[in-house]
Design a protein around this motif. Structure first.
Motif, PDB file in Angstrom:
ATOM      1  N   TYR A  33       0.820  -1.212   0.000  1.00  0.00           N
ATOM      2  CA  TYR A  33       0.000   0.000   0.000  1.00  0.00           C
ATOM      3  C   TYR A  33       0.856   1.266   0.000  1.00  0.00           C
ATOM      4  O   TYR A  33       1.236   1.774   1.066  1.00  0.00           O
ATOM      5  N   GLU A  88     -10.640   1.745   1.252  1.00  0.00           N
ATOM      6  CA  GLU A  88     -10.417   0.372   0.791  1.00  0.00           C
ATOM      7  C   GLU A  88      -9.077  -0.165   1.292  1.00  0.00           C
ATOM      8  O   GLU A  88      -8.993  -1.310   1.770  1.00  0.00           O
ATOM      9  N   ASP A  89      -8.034   0.651   1.191  1.00  0.00           N
ATOM     10  CA  ASP A  89      -6.718   0.227   1.659  1.00  0.00           C
ATOM     11  C   ASP A  89      -6.708   0.059   3.177  1.00  0.00           C
ATOM     12  O   ASP A  89      -6.061  -0.847   3.704  1.00  0.00           O
ATOM     13  N   ILE A  91      -9.225  -0.812   5.157  1.00  0.00           N
ATOM     14  CA  ILE A  91      -9.930  -2.028   5.566  1.00  0.00           C
ATOM     15  C   ILE A  91      -9.133  -3.273   5.171  1.00  0.00           C
ATOM     16  O   ILE A  91      -9.054  -4.238   5.942  1.00  0.00           O
ATOM     17  N   ARG A  92      -8.503  -3.262   3.996  1.00  0.00           N
ATOM     18  CA  ARG A  92      -7.709  -4.426   3.590  1.00  0.00           C
ATOM     19  C   ARG A  92      -6.521  -4.634   4.523  1.00  0.00           C
ATOM     20  O   ARG A  92      -6.226  -5.776   4.922  1.00  0.00           O
ATOM     21  N   SER A 134     -15.381  -3.144  10.825  1.00  0.00           N
ATOM     22  CA  SER A 134     -15.239  -2.691   9.440  1.00  0.00           C
ATOM     23  C   SER A 134     -16.407  -1.785   9.049  1.00  0.00           C
ATOM     24  O   SER A 134     -16.225  -0.773   8.352  1.00  0.00           O
ATOM     25  N   VAL A 138     -16.288   2.243   7.874  1.00  0.00           N
ATOM     26  CA  VAL A 138     -16.941   2.823   6.698  1.00  0.00           C
ATOM     27  C   VAL A 138     -17.808   4.011   7.112  1.00  0.00           C
ATOM     28  O   VAL A 138     -17.835   5.048   6.428  1.00  0.00           O
ATOM     29  N   TYR A 141     -15.594   6.888   7.810  1.00  0.00           N
ATOM     30  CA  TYR A 141     -15.084   7.408   6.535  1.00  0.00           C
ATOM     31  C   TYR A 141     -16.134   8.292   5.851  1.00  0.00           C
ATOM     32  O   TYR A 141     -15.806   9.364   5.331  1.00  0.00           O
TER      33      TYR A 141
END
Length: 241
Positions: A33, A88-89, A91-92, A134, A138, A141
């Motif tokens: 990342y 996205e990064d 959470i991954r 998670s 979101v 965010y």
């Protein structure tokens, strides 16, 4: 050794293994990342300690975490968003961290004699809490993005008003360049359409001026478009047209 003692011993062993797991997380994040470039190792380390605490609470307290606790955890993620890390990064990388912790704890449970059934239950509880967290990430965010969009919208409106009125200078252009990632090697032009005549919705438009060699067309109506421009060049000199 009782089941409770075996579980406690395994959890303590997990805490002892934290530095090893942290090195794996740092290596993974730095390799995968690039958006984490501005995030310091110390900040990632703090988040990883939080993730271990979250996993331990999931095993000890059950799969229904206290919402206020998860929201407090998620507020740390807001700093990542402010540093430009996409959700996205985030959470991954978070899921990768939780996976390392869950796998390590499962291994330690087996080594310290925790029953397979209890180990499986703990593994499921960790991932159930992870899913809830998670969703909170979101939500945080979205709140952050809404605040950012509202602020940027106000800045854009102010910037456009200044362009229209001609009340702008190099400092205003520099601020706009930073906020909106404007490129100094491009021309930026815009227009504001103005209502004309008695119509409630029709907007008249006249084509661009003809070349000087051609005779003027006096039949054309005056264009209702007020134009502004930012010239190309690294100096970003203020000019309106």
């Amino acid at each position: 050794m009782s089941s409770g003692d075996a579980r406690s011993t395994a959890i303590n062993a997990l805490l002892d293994r934290e530095p090893v797991l942290l090195r794996q997380v740092l290596g993974y994040v730095r390799e995968i990342y690039p958006t984490y470039e501005a995030v310091a190792d110390e900040v990632i380390s703090s988040s990883f300690t939080q993730n271990i605490d979250m996993c331990i609470r999931a095993v000890v307290d059950g799969p229904t975490p206290r919402s206020h606790k998860l929201r407090a955890y998620a507020q740390i993620a807001r700093k990542r968003f402010e540093q430009g890390v996409p959700v996205e990064d985030l959470i991954r990388s978070y899921k990768h961290s939780i996976g390392l912790i869950a796998d390590a704890l499962t291994e330690l449970f087996e080594a310290h004699g925790v029953s397979p059934l209890e180990s499986l239950r703990a593994y499921r509880q960790i991932w159930m809490v992870s899913d809830v967290h998670s969703a909170v990430l979101v939500e945080v965010y979205r709140q952050h993005q809404l605040q950012l969009d509202t602020r940027n919208h106000a800045i854009k409106n102010d910037f456009i008003d200044r362009l229209r009125s001609g009340d702008f200078d190099d400092s205003v252009l520099a601020t706009a360049q930073t906020h909106f990632r404007l490129r100094a090697d491009l021309d930026y032009r815009g227009f504001v359409a103005v209502m004309v005549g008695r119509s409630d919705h029709d907007i008249s438009w006249s084509p661009p001026p003809t070349p000087r060699s051609s005779p003027p067309n006096r039949s054309r109506s005056r264009s209702p478009l007020r134009c502004w421009s930012i010239p190309r060049g690294t100096a970003w000199r203020a000019r309106s047209g």
